[in-house]
Every structure is written in C-alpha cells, then in structure tokens.
Scaffold this motif. Structure first.
Motif, PDB file in Angstrom:
ATOM      1  N   VAL A   1       0.831  -1.203   0.000  1.00 59.77           N
ATOM      2  CA  VAL A   1       0.000   0.000   0.000  1.00 59.77           C
ATOM      3  C   VAL A   1       0.867   1.256   0.000  1.00 59.77           C
ATOM      4  O   VAL A   1       0.634   2.198  -0.773  1.00 59.77           O
ATOM      5  CB  VAL A   1      -0.946   0.007   1.224  1.00 59.77           C
ATOM      6  N   GLN A   2       1.890   1.279   0.856  1.00 59.84           N
ATOM      7  CA  GLN A   2       2.789   2.435   0.908  1.00 59.84           C
ATOM      8  C   GLN A   2       3.582   2.592  -0.390  1.00 59.84           C
ATOM      9  O   GLN A   2       3.813   3.701  -0.857  1.00 59.84           O
ATOM     10  CB  GLN A   2       3.736   2.303   2.091  1.00 59.84           C
ATOM     11  N   LEU A   3       3.971   1.460  -0.965  1.00 55.69           N
ATOM     12  CA  LEU A   3       4.681   1.506  -2.244  1.00 55.69           C
ATOM     13  C   LEU A   3       3.795   2.108  -3.321  1.00 55.69           C
ATOM     14  O   LEU A   3       4.241   2.968  -4.099  1.00 55.69           O
ATOM     15  CB  LEU A   3       5.112   0.089  -2.661  1.00 55.69           C
ATOM     16  N   LEU A   4       2.552   1.687  -3.369  1.00 55.84           N
ATOM     17  CA  LEU A   4       1.621   2.209  -4.375  1.00 55.84           C
ATOM     18  C   LEU A   4       1.421   3.710  -4.196  1.00 55.84           C
ATOM     19  O   LEU A   4       1.403   4.461  -5.185  1.00 55.84           O
ATOM     20  CB  LEU A   4       0.281   1.481  -4.285  1.00 55.84           C
ATOM     21  N   ASN A   5       1.297   4.163  -2.970  1.00 59.63           N
ATOM     22  CA  ASN A   5       1.139   5.606  -2.711  1.00 59.63           C
ATOM     23  C   ASN A   5       2.363   6.376  -3.208  1.00 59.63           C
ATOM     24  O   ASN A   5       2.245   7.431  -3.832  1.00 59.63           O
ATOM     25  CB  ASN A   5       0.933   5.852  -1.210  1.00 59.63           C
TER      26      ASN A   5
ATOM     27  N   GLU B   1       5.667  -9.557  -1.670  1.00 58.68           N
ATOM     28  CA  GLU B   1       4.725  -8.464  -1.420  1.00 58.68           C
ATOM     29  C   GLU B   1       4.226  -7.859  -2.735  1.00 58.68           C
ATOM     30  O   GLU B   1       3.048  -7.495  -2.858  1.00 58.68           O
ATOM     31  CB  GLU B   1       5.396  -7.384  -0.574  1.00 58.68           C
ATOM     32  N   LEU B   2       5.111  -7.767  -3.719  1.00 57.06           N
ATOM     33  CA  LEU B   2       4.705  -7.242  -5.026  1.00 57.06           C
ATOM     34  C   LEU B   2       3.669  -8.147  -5.689  1.00 57.06           C
ATOM     35  O   LEU B   2       2.710  -7.672  -6.300  1.00 57.06           O
ATOM     36  CB  LEU B   2       5.930  -7.098  -5.931  1.00 57.06           C
ATOM     37  N   LEU B   3       3.866  -9.451  -5.570  1.00 52.62           N
ATOM     38  CA  LEU B   3       2.906 -10.384  -6.162  1.00 52.62           C
ATOM     39  C   LEU B   3       1.554 -10.303  -5.458  1.00 52.62           C
ATOM     40  O   LEU B   3       0.499 -10.418  -6.103  1.00 52.62           O
ATOM     41  CB  LEU B   3       3.468 -11.807  -6.089  1.00 52.62           C
TER      42      LEU B   3
END
Length: 498
Positions: free
Chosen positions: A395-399, A434-436
């Motif tokens: 979620v933080q990566l996407l943000n 986590e990416l998957l």
C-alpha cells in the motif's frame, strides 16, 4: 560549398543584412545545443544515462556524458566511455561486404549455395542483397545474445528451419541474415569477422576502442548495462571473456565502441575515405521500404545496407539506425545535407529514452521545440523505493508510486517481472512476494497473476498458500488459450504429492 567552409566574414555580412532588414534569423546550432545540453542535464535523475556527440560540419556542439557508467563506484559517463552498440554493428557488416565487392571477391547477386554446402532448396538461391536488406525470410534464432552456440550448431539450426516467407517477397528485420553475412565475410577473407573489420576499417581509421575482444580494454572505461534502468547486468566484455562471442551475435550486434571512434567512422563514410563513393551510395540507398517510425519523426523509411534511410518533418534525407539489446541502447542520425551527425550511446533500457536521439535532433532543427520531460521508468521508481524502505508494504509503495509518477496504478507486467528478477538474484525476496500480493489486489480477476503468486509462495516455502493460489488461477482461467493452466495443474499435482 558546405556551411563550415563559408568564410567568417561572409557569414557576418549575411547576418547583418538580415538583421538590418528586420527578418527573423534561425537560432544558431550552438544556441540550440545549449538548450539540448540543459534538457539532458535536467533529466539525468529521470533516466538519461548516456554519452552523446552532436556535430555540424567541423563544429562540435555536444560531446559529453550524462549519468553514470557504473553506479556502485559512481563512475560518470564521458566521451571516452565504451558502450555496447548493439545493432549499429550491422553497418560494419554491410560495409565489409561492400569492401569485398570492391575487391571483386564477391558479388551482391551471389547466392548462398556458393558459400554453404547441402543447403535446402528453399535457401540455395537467397542472395547477399536479400540478406543485407532483411528480405531473405529467415526466422530469428531461438536463443539469447550471450548464450554460447557453436558455429556449426548455429547454422545447422538456421538452415534447417522453415523460412517465414519467400525470399525477396517482403521486408522483415533479421539478425540471422547479418550473422550469415559475417560467415560469408570470414570465408571469403579467410579470417574471423572481428579481425577483418580491424584490418580494413578500425586500424586505418585509428578506431582503437571498437571491437569485441581484440582491443586492449580498460575496464574503467567500460559502461555497465542497466536493465530497465535499475538492474546491473555488468559489461558485455566480461561476458565475452567468459564464453567468447556467441555466434548468435557475430555480425548483427554486440560490437563495443565510443563516441570518438564512431565519429571517425561517419566522417570517413561521408568523405568516401574508407569505401568508394559507389559503395557508400549503395550502403545508404533506398533499397526496400520499411514501416515508418512515427515516434522518431520519420514520415517514410527504407532500408539500405545496414542503415535506414528516409525523410523527416525537417529534412529530406535522414540516414539512421538504432540498436537495443535489452540493456544498452544506441542511435546514429546522419543528415548529409545539413552536415549533422548525432551519436547516442546509452547504458540503460528505458522506454523514456527510446527515441531520445530523435528528440535531440528535433531540438537542433526547430528553435521552438520543447520535448516533454523524460518518462520515469517504473522499475527504477519501484526499486529505489524498495531498496531504501525497510517497511514492506504494498500500500505504501503504491502511494509512493502514484506521487512520483502521477499514474494511478502500476502495470501488472512490471510488478510480475520485477518480482521474478528479485527472486532470481535472491534480492529483496520479501518485497518480491509483497509485489505479487499487490498485483492480485490490484487485478483480482487475472488468473495469470494468481499463478505467479503461487510461484512466489513456492519460492518462500509456503506450500498451502501456493496450492490455494494455483487453484484460484484455474478458477479464473479462460475457456481457451490459458497459457498458465498447465503450469498451475502440474504445480498442484506435485505439491499435493509431497
């Protein structure tokens, strides 16, 4: 008379005449060069990593490096940096053929059965001209550039494979065709491909930093290649030293070179120093029509011998070629009427820099042209965040990704490929999983992504979750053409047995 040869006094007089008459004067190339340099420098953080040479006549407008040749040691790109020039190699193969034509050792109308024994009937009458113009019809070899393949094995596969179309029927870019040409060169010249190029071109022109393994390479000047602008694949030379130069590559790609050496080569062609005028005309003639490269501002293109030839929105004659091996990119643009050479050598694979040489050319040609900022590579954006962030959170990566790129979501293919790379190099494996997980959250109805998640769980030993993911992928399978179903079924069978 070229612009470079017009006297300084005459040019001043012309300038004063138009200035006094109040007419608009096109900005000088040097002013546009300043704009180009500023643009490239400002976009280094967005992925520009290259050495670039721009000349007009006898004037050098740009000759410098941008970004890093080797990131870990922070070695900067420079005019002396050695790059893999990929398919720019083809122009040297074509020139070598024409050199042998000049020496009356072969003809462009010669057919393959004059050089290879026991050929299938459909390949016997393919001509050297058809090989040079990508109209011979060969399929590409099923292997990668750095896979070791012996000469005999390579040509046995090539000549036993069915042709894609009747020779001469149409154009289709062919690396195989140029590999065959390199073998013809070796047979006629009675020496290996690189040695012949070195004898007839590189030594006479003092191109001391061009070749595969013959130059005395200084490892400090060799650029590392960065796949998708983040993954260090090292130098091509270190791979050659391990296994030699694969037959897959000889003649069609993989030569190493520098800005200076390639400029010497271009000047020699332009002045007919290394080949006769007739040969250079053949090299750059419009032999067969090719699909236009709209993104490169070319309205029509043809293939010569090792060169593409066409027109652009601002020039009636553009001679150019690109190279790309998945890690290194390269381009040469030659506008004879305007006496312009642009050499672009990059050590990163990135969509944002795909047509950068043509953007430079357009900035040089048009005073008001303002290219957009270089598009950020999503792999690099994600990898930089992953590398510096300890908290593993999709979620933080996407943000972060949304704020950095302005895009609402990440391509599922990018996430899938990046996670595979992380698992492959045993790096950031927690993030790989986590990416998957993020991928199936963003695209829950894509069965292929659930299959990939299952593979991720297998990598970390979470077998029950792996089986569950594979089953989910099968539930989402299409009625036909499910390219992941066989893998999922086999995985479930094997994992449940254990």
């Amino acid at each position: 008379m070229s612009y470079a040869n017009i006297s300084y006094r005459f040019r001043c007089a012309v300038f004063l005449f138009f200035a006094c008459c109040g007419l608009q004067i096109k900005a000088s190339p040097s002013i546009n060069a300043e704009r180009i340099d500023k643009y490239l420098s400002e976009n280094i953080h967005r992925g520009v990593s290259a050495s670039i040479l721009v000349t007009q006549g006898n004037t050098t407008l740009i000759n410098k490096g941008y970004g890093l040749a080797e990131r870990e040691a922070k070695v900067a790109n420079s005019p002396l940096t050695v790059f893999d020039i990929s398919s720019l190699t083809k122009q040297f193969t074509a020139a070598a053929i024409l050199k042998l034509v000049e020496e009356e050792k072969l003809k462009l109308t010669d057919t393959l059965d004059a050089y290879f024994l026991k050929l299938p009937n459909d390949k016997k009458h393919i001509t050297i001209h058809q090989l040079l113009t990508h109209t011979a019809g060969f399929k590409e070899y099923p292997g990668r550039d750095f896979d070791y393949v012996s000469r005999d094995s390579y040509f046995e596969t090539v000549f036993s494979s069915e042709l894609e179309f009747k020779p001469g029927e149409r154009y289709k870019y062919s690396n195989v065709g140029y590999s065959i040409l390199s073998a013809i060169i070796e047979q006629v010249a009675q020496t290996d491909y690189e040695t012949f190029l070195n004898q007839v071109f590189f030594k006479p022109l003092e191109m001391k930093h061009t070749g595969y393994l013959l130059p005395d390479w200084n490892t400090l000047t060799l650029a590392h290649g960065y796949y998708e602008d983040f993954y260090d694949r090292g130098t091509s030379i270190e791979r050659y030293k391990e296994n030699g130069v694969s037959r897959i590559l000889v003649g069609n790609g993989g030569l190493q070179s520098t800005l200076s050496d390639l400029h010497k080569w271009l000047v020699a062609l332009d002045n007919f120093d290394i080949l006769s005028e007739k040969s250079v005309r053949l090299l750059t003639a419009r032999h067969v029509e090719t699909p236009a490269q709209v993104d490169a501002f070319q309205s029509s293109t043809y293939y010569g011998y090792g060169w593409k030839v066409g027109t652009s929105t601002y020039s009636d004659r553009v001679i150019a070629h690109n190279g790309n091996n998945g890690t290194f990119r390269s381009s040469i643009i030659w506008r004879p009427e305007e006496e312009i050479f642009i050499v672009f050598l990059s050590n990163t694979e990135s969509k944002g820099t795909l047509w950068l040489a043509y953007e430079i050319d357009k900035m040089l040609a048009e005073d008001g042209y303002k290219p957009k900022p270089v598009e950020l590579n999503p792999y690099r954006v994600i990898d930089e965040y992953v590398t510096k962030t300890k908290t593993v959170s999709g979620v933080q990566l996407l943000n972060h990704y949304q704020l950095t790129t302005g895009n609402k979501t990440i391509s599922s293919a990018v996430i899938n490929r990046l996670s595979r790379i992380y698992f492959y190099v045993n790096k950031h494996t927690d993030w790989a999983l986590e990416l998957l997980k993020l991928n199936v959250k963003l695209f829950p109805d894509d069965g292929n992504l659930w299959d990939s998640l299952g593979e991720g769980y297998v990598e970390v030993g979470q077998i029950e979750l792996a089986i569950s993911s594979f089953k989910k992928s099968l539930k989402l399978a299409p009625d036909e053409n499910c390219h992941w179903c066989k893998n999922a079924q086999e995985r479930i069978s094997n994992l449940t047995k254990n």
